[in-house]
Design a protein around this motif. Structure first.
Motif, mmCIF file in Angstrom:
data_model
loop_
_atom_site.group_PDB
_atom_site.id
_atom_site.type_symbol
_atom_site.label_atom_id
_atom_site.label_comp_id
_atom_site.label_asym_id
_atom_site.label_seq_id
_atom_site.Cartn_x
_atom_site.Cartn_y
_atom_site.Cartn_z
ATOM 1 N N ARG A 198 6.744 13.306 8.861
ATOM 2 C CA ARG A 198 6.956 13.925 7.562
ATOM 3 C C ARG A 198 8.365 14.468 7.509
ATOM 4 O O ARG A 198 8.719 15.340 8.306
ATOM 5 C CB ARG A 198 5.974 15.068 7.384
ATOM 6 N N LYS A 223 3.420 4.059 -1.728
ATOM 7 C CA LYS A 223 3.581 4.576 -3.086
ATOM 8 C C LYS A 223 4.970 5.195 -3.193
ATOM 9 O O LYS A 223 5.336 6.054 -2.384
ATOM 10 C CB LYS A 223 2.499 5.620 -3.389
ATOM 11 N N ASN A 230 2.244 5.186 6.923
ATOM 12 C CA ASN A 230 1.696 6.489 6.545
ATOM 13 C C ASN A 230 2.698 7.640 6.634
ATOM 14 O O ASN A 230 2.301 8.798 6.583
ATOM 15 C CB ASN A 230 0.464 6.831 7.397
ATOM 16 N N ARG A 286 5.422 6.765 12.506
ATOM 17 C CA ARG A 286 4.132 6.742 11.824
ATOM 18 C C ARG A 286 3.617 8.158 11.623
ATOM 19 O O ARG A 286 3.689 8.975 12.533
ATOM 20 C CB ARG A 286 3.115 5.959 12.642
ATOM 21 N N TRP A 287 3.067 8.418 10.453
ATOM 22 C CA TRP A 287 2.514 9.716 10.097
ATOM 23 C C TRP A 287 3.529 10.853 10.228
ATOM 24 O O TRP A 287 3.145 12.018 10.272
ATOM 25 C CB TRP A 287 1.275 10.067 10.933
ATOM 26 N N VAL A 303 5.711 10.199 5.332
ATOM 27 C CA VAL A 303 5.935 10.841 4.047
ATOM 28 C C VAL A 303 7.372 11.371 3.997
ATOM 29 O O VAL A 303 7.802 12.063 4.919
ATOM 30 C CB VAL A 303 4.942 12.019 3.840
ATOM 31 N N GLY A 362 1.158 2.265 3.551
ATOM 32 C CA GLY A 362 0.709 3.631 3.321
ATOM 33 C C GLY A 362 1.797 4.683 3.333
ATOM 34 O O GLY A 362 1.507 5.872 3.403
ATOM 35 N N ALA A 363 3.072 4.292 3.233
ATOM 36 C CA ALA A 363 4.126 5.308 3.223
ATOM 37 C C ALA A 363 4.203 5.937 1.831
ATOM 38 O O ALA A 363 3.804 5.327 0.845
ATOM 39 C CB ALA A 363 5.462 4.685 3.598
ATOM 40 N N ARG A 364 4.747 7.166 1.772
ATOM 41 C CA ARG A 364 4.873 7.864 0.481
ATOM 42 C C ARG A 364 6.279 8.414 0.376
ATOM 43 O O ARG A 364 6.712 9.201 1.228
ATOM 44 C CB ARG A 364 3.860 9.020 0.416
ATOM 45 N N THR A 393 0.819 -1.220 0.000
ATOM 46 C CA THR A 393 0.000 0.000 0.000
ATOM 47 C C THR A 393 0.851 1.268 0.000
ATOM 48 O O THR A 393 0.320 2.371 0.017
ATOM 49 C CB THR A 393 -0.946 0.053 1.217
#
Lengths: 310, 415
Positions: free
Chosen positions: B366, B314, B347, B363-364, B349, B330-332, B312
């Protein structure tokens, strides 16, 4: 706004009548304008409430207080840490009789401030002319000089929520109070942390972490992997996957893109769309805008932005 | 013309630890030549390019690093390429030409007809076979790779003027104050063995002058080289400049990309250039995926076979993920280099950043920068074993090794 009021009339089973100022009449003038609607022949006092405050509204207790002292007007006061930001009410502690009002005092005169909740006898309306009038500066001081004004100290929390930052604090206090009084209204689940309230029509996806101090309105969609803390989400908002939002107010029908990061008193007006992967640090965005480039430092977004990379 | 018996050797100058200070904090943990670009050590790219040279006999790496730092790499690349690669350590600085001269016996061991000289911190397409062919036609002592740059930036480099018909080098000036030319020296050369004679000539000349100064007090003699040891010979000032216009040197112009890899920020830019090149030369090295069975891939991405990426997540464009890295759900990741053993949690970024070995991204959280490769804080760099806690934001910052970030930072250097 009228539609919203109609919904509430039905929900609460009470009658709501509107009086609209065509020009600003201050904090007392509007009462004179609505005089005919306010006076019935019962002679009973009526409440005046400012809508940009939040508290536990102990209205029954206020009625008892008012009848007990027999004066013409009662006001709620809140005890605050920094009274100089507000109008301070100097009062006699045991009876609550109000001596005077001091607006934004430079030296300490007291720590009780006007909480914006009043209970007035109909005779107060005779003191208000139909012109721009301030209730704190003109009407109340006169009633106080006649020793007919009494103040009751608000139990529980109080917050002036006129500023967005204070609104977020007010939300926290309100949810705190809800936890004590009706905890069943708060959300529960492994994805919930602290005090969170979520409308029943809203959907929340997998792998989210919501809270503390979050309120989500009706018809929202929170997709999977989303992190929300200290924020308010208005009706009809969609928050896409993996986004992370804190200390933010998201306006009606807005969207927040995948992997977006929105924080630090970001305020999104109605119908604002934050694109995927965007970072907003304190952006204040006027309605009907698309945010395609990052906002590094707090700023107001009014016009079209020059395109920057993410 | 060249016979099939003619052998060619290549020499790659890799520099040394005292010179790589601009590459900190990444060079605190690894010699700059071994830092990965597009999944391969920096020095691997010129070495791979050398493999395309016909009749390549040997590759020499010359530098100031301790031999042990290169021993493993050199033996494994020799095996992989089936060409001997040797690391030679310079004991003291000899200048860019003096270093070559210092090891001339080893370099001339196989009696090569031509010698390539490359700088390790140059990022380009290395058109070496084409340079060899052109050099043979010109028949000079050497051919220099040149590229056209903007007039404003030219004075950061050596500027050359070449005859448009014959490509002969007519004039050469190092970092001039006024505009001379928009063609600059790329730091890639091919020589015939008479280059050694030319270098020796400079040495001898300097020795004679030193003797002359001792015998007479004639101070007007070349004061700029007075303090240089006699065996310190610079290719640019001591060989190319004086011999320009004497039908000794020629130029070969490249129309492809060219950059110098001086700072960590530039390494990210050059990694992207090499990834883009892979799409033409070795597309099998690039990752692909659409988010169903494996992670969604956008643009040019390299993922080491031992790295684990959640379906999941990208990834891309311009992302390079090294060995044993773990990329969570969910990492970007966009425009970044993720080094060995990094853990990126759900998640998170990462945009325009280099994440150091063994670091952990919560997690989450940036990790981001503006993406301006030339700005000091334009690419966020996390050194070795940096821990970014859940939900923390790191923007336009450099974080030295072993730090834990539990509050967000913007435009800071965290020591």
């Amino acid at each position: 706004m009228l539609n919203f009021l109609k919904d509430f009339e039905a929900k609460l089973g009470i009658k709501i009548t509107c009086s609209q100022e065509t020009k600003p009449l201050g904090t007392a003038g509007p009462l004179a304008l609505a005089r005919d609607k306010l006076i019935d022949d019962s002679g009973e006092p009526f409440f005046v409430l400012n809508s940009d405050v939040i508290s536990e509204y102990p209205l029954k207790e206020m009625i008892a207080f008012h009848k007990h002292h027999g004066g013409e007007a009662s006001i709620m006061v809140a005890k605050v840490d920094e009274p100089s930001k507000y109008g301070v009410v100097v009062m006699e502690e045991s009876t609550g009789e109000v001596e005077k009002f001091v607006e934004k005092p430079k030296l300490f005169v007291g720590n009780k401030i006007n909480a914006g909740i009043y209970l007035l006898n109909p005779s107060v309306l005779d003191r208000i002319e139909l012109r721009p009038t301030s209730i704190e500066k003109e009407v109340f001081p006169k009633i106080a000089s006649e020793k007919k004004l009494y103040a009751m100290v608000l139990p529980g929390f109080w917050m002036d929520v006129g500023q967005p930052r204070d609104y977020i604090t007010g939300l926290r206090l309100y949810l705190d109070s809800l936890r004590k009084k009706s905890p069943s209204k708060l959300a529960t689940g492994s994805h919930i942390v602290g005090n969170v309230i979520v409308d029943e029509t809203t959907k929340i996806g997998e792998g989210c972490l919501i809270g503390p101090d979050v309120a989500i309105g009706p018809g929202c969609v929170v997709e999977s992997g989303v992190r929300l803390s200290c924020c308010t989400v208005m009706q009809g908002v969609r928050i896409k996957k993996h986004a992370c939002i804190s200390s933010t107010i998201i306006g009606w029908h807005s969207t927040v893109g995948q992997w977006a990061r929105v924080e630090n008193m970001t305020i999104l007006g109605e119908d604002v769309h934050v694109c995927d992967e965007i970072y907003s640090n304190g952006g204040v965005v006027l309605p009907h805008k698309e945010i395609k480039s990052r906002i590094w430092k707090p700023e107001i977004v009014m016009c079209k932005l020059i395109k920057n990379p993410r | 013309m060249g016979s099939t018996d003619e052998r060619v050797v290549a020499v790659i100058m890799v520099g040394g630890p005292t010179k790589g200070t601009r590459f900190r904090p990444l060079s605190l943990n690894i010699p700059k030549p071994l830092f990965p670009l597009a999944g391969q050590p920096m020095v691997h790219h010129p070495i791979s390019a050398c493999k395309k040279i016909p009749n390549l006999a040997q590759i020499f790496l010359i530098g100031f690093y301790d031999e042990r730092e290169f021993a493993l790499y050199v033996s494994s690349i020799s095996n992989e390429l089936r060409v001997p690669v040797r690391y030679l350590r310079e004991d003291k600085p000899h200048g860019s030409a003096g270093g070559l001269y210092n090891f001339r016996d080893l370099i001339m061991e196989d009696s090569p007809s031509h010698i390539f000289l490359l700088n390790c911190d140059v990022c380009c397409s290395f058109p070496l076979p084409e340079m060899l062919e052109s050099h043979r036609r010109y028949g000079g002592m050497g051919t220099i790779l040149v590229i056209k740059v903007s007039a404003e930036s030219a004075n950061q480099f050596g500027e050359l003027v070449a005859d448009p018909a014959t490509n002969e080098l007519l004039h050469y000036t190092e970092k001039p104050e006024t505009f001379v030319s928009d063609r600059i020296n790329c730091g890639v050369y091919i020589f015939t063995p008479d280059i050694f004679t030319a270098i020796q000539g400079v040495s001898t000349q300097r020795k004679d002058r030193a003797n002359l100064r001792r015998l007479s007090s004639f101070d007007a003699l070349d004061s700029t080289t007075r303090n240089l040891p006699t065996d310190f010979v610079r290719l640019d000032q001591d060989i190319l400049s004086p011999l320009a216009g004497k039908k000794q040197f020629y130029t070969y112009e490249t129309m492809d990309f060219w950059e110098q890899i001086k700072t960590p920020g530039m390494s990210l830019k050059c990694s992207a250039l090499y990834l883009a090149q892979f799409r033409f030369t070795s597309p099998n090295l690039l990752a692909s995926g659409d988010g169903t069975k494996s992670a969604a891939i956008s643009g040019d991405v390299y993922i080491h076979p031992s790295a684990k990426v959640h379906p999941t997540a990208k990834i891309g464009p311009n992302v390079s993920i090294s060995a044993n890295a773990r990329i969570g759900a969910g990492a970007r990741l966009i425009s970044c280099i993720i080094l060995d053993d990094v853990e990126i949690k759900e998640n998170a970024v990462v945009i325009h950043a280099i994440v150091g070995w063994k670091s952990s991204i919560g997690r989450w959280s940036r990790v981001q920068a503006s993406g301006d490769y030339n700005a000091k804080l334009g690419i966020t760099i996390l050194g070795e074993a940096v821990s970014v806690e859940d939900e923390v934001v790191v923007v336009n910052s450099i974080v030295l090794p072993n730090k834990t970030l539990n509050v967000s930072v913007q435009e800071e250097i965290i020591l």
